[in-house]
Design a protein around this motif. Structure first.
Motif, PDB file in Angstrom:
ATOM      1  N   PRO A  15     -43.496   0.807  35.407  1.00 21.93           N
ATOM      2  CA  PRO A  15     -43.410   1.961  34.508  1.00 21.93           C
ATOM      3  C   PRO A  15     -43.790   1.575  33.079  1.00 21.93           C
ATOM      4  N   ASP A  16     -44.299   2.553  32.344  1.00 24.01           N
ATOM      5  CA  ASP A  16     -44.695   2.311  30.953  1.00 24.01           C
ATOM      6  C   ASP A  16     -43.502   2.119  30.031  1.00 24.01           C
ATOM      7  N   LYS A  17     -42.371   2.764  30.362  1.00 23.62           N
ATOM      8  CA  LYS A  17     -41.208   2.772  29.467  1.00 23.62           C
ATOM      9  C   LYS A  17     -39.991   2.133  30.146  1.00 23.62           C
ATOM     10  N   ILE A  18     -39.061   1.721  29.312  1.00 21.35           N
ATOM     11  CA  ILE A  18     -37.797   1.163  29.780  1.00 21.35           C
ATOM     12  C   ILE A  18     -36.723   2.243  29.660  1.00 21.35           C
ATOM     13  N   ALA A  19     -35.988   2.465  30.736  1.00 22.56           N
ATOM     14  CA  ALA A  19     -34.834   3.363  30.689  1.00 22.56           C
ATOM     15  C   ALA A  19     -33.666   2.592  30.075  1.00 22.56           C
ATOM     16  N   THR A  20     -32.872   3.272  29.267  1.00 21.49           N
ATOM     17  CA  THR A  20     -31.676   2.659  28.673  1.00 21.49           C
ATOM     18  C   THR A  20     -30.486   3.041  29.538  1.00 21.49           C
ATOM     19  N   ILE A  21     -29.773   2.030  30.018  1.00 25.02           N
ATOM     20  CA  ILE A  21     -28.629   2.270  30.897  1.00 25.02           C
ATOM     21  C   ILE A  21     -27.412   1.590  30.281  1.00 25.02           C
ATOM     22  N   LYS A  22     -26.387   2.414  30.008  1.00 22.23           N
ATOM     23  CA  LYS A  22     -25.151   1.909  29.411  1.00 22.23           C
ATOM     24  C   LYS A  22     -23.981   2.349  30.276  1.00 22.23           C
ATOM     25  N   TYR A  23     -23.126   1.400  30.603  1.00 29.21           N
ATOM     26  CA  TYR A  23     -21.952   1.666  31.432  1.00 29.21           C
ATOM     27  C   TYR A  23     -20.703   1.867  30.572  1.00 29.21           C
ATOM     28  N   PRO A  24     -19.738   2.654  31.079  1.00 31.62           N
ATOM     29  CA  PRO A  24     -18.475   2.835  30.351  1.00 31.62           C
ATOM     30  C   PRO A  24     -17.762   1.514  30.052  1.00 31.62           C
ATOM     31  N   SER A  25     -18.006   0.478  30.858  1.00 37.61           N
ATOM     32  CA  SER A  25     -17.389  -0.833  30.640  1.00 37.61           C
ATOM     33  C   SER A  25     -17.931  -1.528  29.401  1.00 37.61           C
ATOM     34  N   TRP A  48     -34.085   7.999  28.561  1.00 34.39           N
ATOM     35  CA  TRP A  48     -35.465   7.554  28.525  1.00 34.39           C
ATOM     36  C   TRP A  48     -36.217   8.487  27.596  1.00 34.39           C
ATOM     37  N   GLU A  49     -37.446   8.126  27.272  1.00 36.95           N
ATOM     38  CA  GLU A  49     -38.280   8.989  26.436  1.00 36.95           C
ATOM     39  C   GLU A  49     -38.753  10.142  27.304  1.00 36.95           C
ATOM     40  N   ALA A  50     -38.093  11.279  27.155  1.00 35.49           N
ATOM     41  CA  ALA A  50     -38.390  12.447  27.979  1.00 35.49           C
ATOM     42  C   ALA A  50     -39.122  13.496  27.162  1.00 35.49           C
ATOM     43  N   GLY A  86     -35.265  17.382  30.547  1.00 32.26           N
ATOM     44  CA  GLY A  86     -35.292  16.332  29.532  1.00 32.26           C
ATOM     45  C   GLY A  86     -34.614  15.096  30.090  1.00 32.26           C
ATOM     46  N   ASN A  87     -33.673  14.524  29.346  1.00 30.66           N
ATOM     47  CA  ASN A  87     -32.905  13.410  29.917  1.00 30.66           C
ATOM     48  C   ASN A  87     -31.404  13.714  29.904  1.00 30.66           C
ATOM     49  N   ASP A  88     -31.065  14.980  30.140  1.00 27.44           N
ATOM     50  CA  ASP A  88     -29.678  15.418  30.201  1.00 27.44           C
ATOM     51  C   ASP A  88     -29.183  15.387  31.647  1.00 27.44           C
ATOM     52  N   LEU A  89     -28.691  14.213  32.051  1.00 27.49           N
ATOM     53  CA  LEU A  89     -28.219  14.030  33.438  1.00 27.49           C
ATOM     54  C   LEU A  89     -27.178  15.062  33.848  1.00 27.49           C
TER      55      LEU A  89
END
Length: 179
Positions: A15-25, A48-50, A86-89
């Protein structure tokens, strides 16, 4: 992703972009970082850049079940959400509820990969698989999802590696068939 064999094991294009993943921990996924099942047991925040008017799908898979040396269950689906504006899960449709990393004892490091795809249209579905079951999760192929849902190449991705810790026993207990 190339250096850890994800390309071509799972998909053919980085993929061209990196997704940012942050956990509650507090754990943050950085390409190939090692995290523990305890750190990743709860649903993460993924961004991600959406495109503002874009519709997206997110998958999280374990590409190394039961082990990287013997991935006969490749791939195991840990999470799937589609129709994300967008990126609103929170506004997307969960198909498979989130299950954290659960590598069995003595199976080494597993690659847990997040993929973000841009959908061409909203995908109508009433599919829903609970986090308390493994039904329908094994032998899922990202390439098959791409074909079935006409997704094309991933627009963003990220991954971490994890190996067994004591939380895996708790996770597996929650997945046992109900009697």
């Amino acid at each position: 992703m190339d250096s850890n064999g994800i390309i071509p094991d799972v998909v053919d294009v980085v993929p061209d972009k990196i997704a940012t993943i942050k956990y509650p921990s507090g754990a943050i996924v950085e390409l190939g970082s090692e995290l523990t099942p305890t750190q990743v047991k709860d649903v993460p925040n993924v961004t991600w850049e959406a495109e503002a008017d874009g519709i997206y799908a997110v998958l999280m898979i374990d590409s190394d079940a039961p082990s990287r040396e013997n991935p006969k269950l490749r791939e195991v689906l840990h999470w799937s959400i589609c129709n994300i504006p967008g990126n609103d899960l929170s506004k997307g449709q969960t198909l498979f509820e989130y299950i954290g990393a659960g590598p069995a004892k003595e199976t080494g490091l597993h690659r847990y990969i997040f993929w973000v795809f841009k959908q061409k249209d909203v995908y109508p579905t009433d599919q829903f698989v609970s986090k308390t079951t493994i039904e329908g999760r094994a032998n899922i192929k990202t390439r098959d999802y791409v074909t079935k849902f006409k997704l094309g190449n991933p627009v963003a991705g990220n991954y971490f590696v994890a190996q067994y810790d004591n939380y895996v026993d708790t996770l597996l207990e929650s997945l046992k068939p109900q009697k």
